[in-house]
Design an enzyme around this catalytic site. Sequence first.
Site, PDB file in Angstrom:
ATOM      1  CG  HIS A  53      -0.295  -0.048   2.547  1.00  0.00           C
ATOM      2  ND1 HIS A  53       0.284   1.055   3.132  1.00  0.00           N
ATOM      3  CD2 HIS A  53      -0.140  -1.062   3.430  1.00  0.00           C
ATOM      4  CE1 HIS A  53       0.767   0.728   4.317  1.00  0.00           C
ATOM      5  NE2 HIS A  53       0.540  -0.557   4.525  1.00  0.00           N
ATOM      6  CB  CYS A  97       1.776  -3.539   5.150  1.00  0.00           C
ATOM      7  SG  CYS A  97       0.223  -4.249   5.743  1.00  0.00           S
TER       8      CYS A  97
END
Length: 309
Positions: free
Chosen positions: A192, A208
């Site tokens: 992301h 992440c």
Amino acid sequence: MSFNIKAILFLIFLLSFQGLFFSPIQAALPCECLEDRILTLTDPPMAGYDILLLQERLAELTYYHGPLNGIYSVELAKAVASFQEENQLEVDGEVGPSTWAALAGETMPAAGDEKRKGPQGEITIEVDTYSRVLTLYVDGKVFKRYPVAIGKPSTKSPVGEWAIISKSKDWGDGFGTRWLGLNVPWGIYGIHGTNKSWSIGRAESQGCIRMYNRDVEELYELVPLKTRVKIIGQRLPVKVNRPLKPGQMGLSVMQLQDNLLKIGIESGYRDARYGETTEAAVRELEAQFQLKLDGIADWNVLYLLDLPG
């Protein structure tokens, strides 16, 4: 749609599919990337890794000269207020989305005018946590490389071979402008964007893979669902203290896949899922040692692979 609703819908999406790419998960515990709290003065003072990031960033910009201890002190609040005043923000000493965005603006690379033509062929992604680079491959050849941030030592990025199972825009302030969800079976992980662009190139996330917003927007358009994502990095060995069978998921299954590969038996993707390819690999081992051909990693199989603790 609020972020919480999107997160719930994502969990439902994960639980709705079976098979290689869309397997059910045992426990979808979100990584702490889901939280992007407002930082402000409190009694007792707020503390945490996000505050340490804030201190480091303000120190880089010469607004803050205090200790890098992860505590939101009066001195830090004054530094925030000074930064807000000089950047035409509301001067309140609190750090929310607008202040994070302004802090990021100091190092955000300018987007180029050139639009990249989409690749033709088999697309795969590799994330090297040692060099902190995401590489996009087309038919096994490098198409483009991007700098990324990875999980910090206490919340490492999930090493393994995954697949993109969801694509979404504007998940929330902490996720930047795009989200590419991965089918990691023990949590919610993805690729992301970020509102902390200076963290790119560091081990700073909760697991992440972070990218510059302009980069993840480009990647979002280039990769389809089911794109394979291989994350390379250090993963401590796991001892397996119970038999394993088809349908199970987790780090024990991934260790089984690793050890099968070490002795030359291909077990498919290292995706922590005991699927058909892993079952076939276990059957091959059983055949070699004239064991019962059931595809179950019982104690005989585990000892042959040096898995028990």
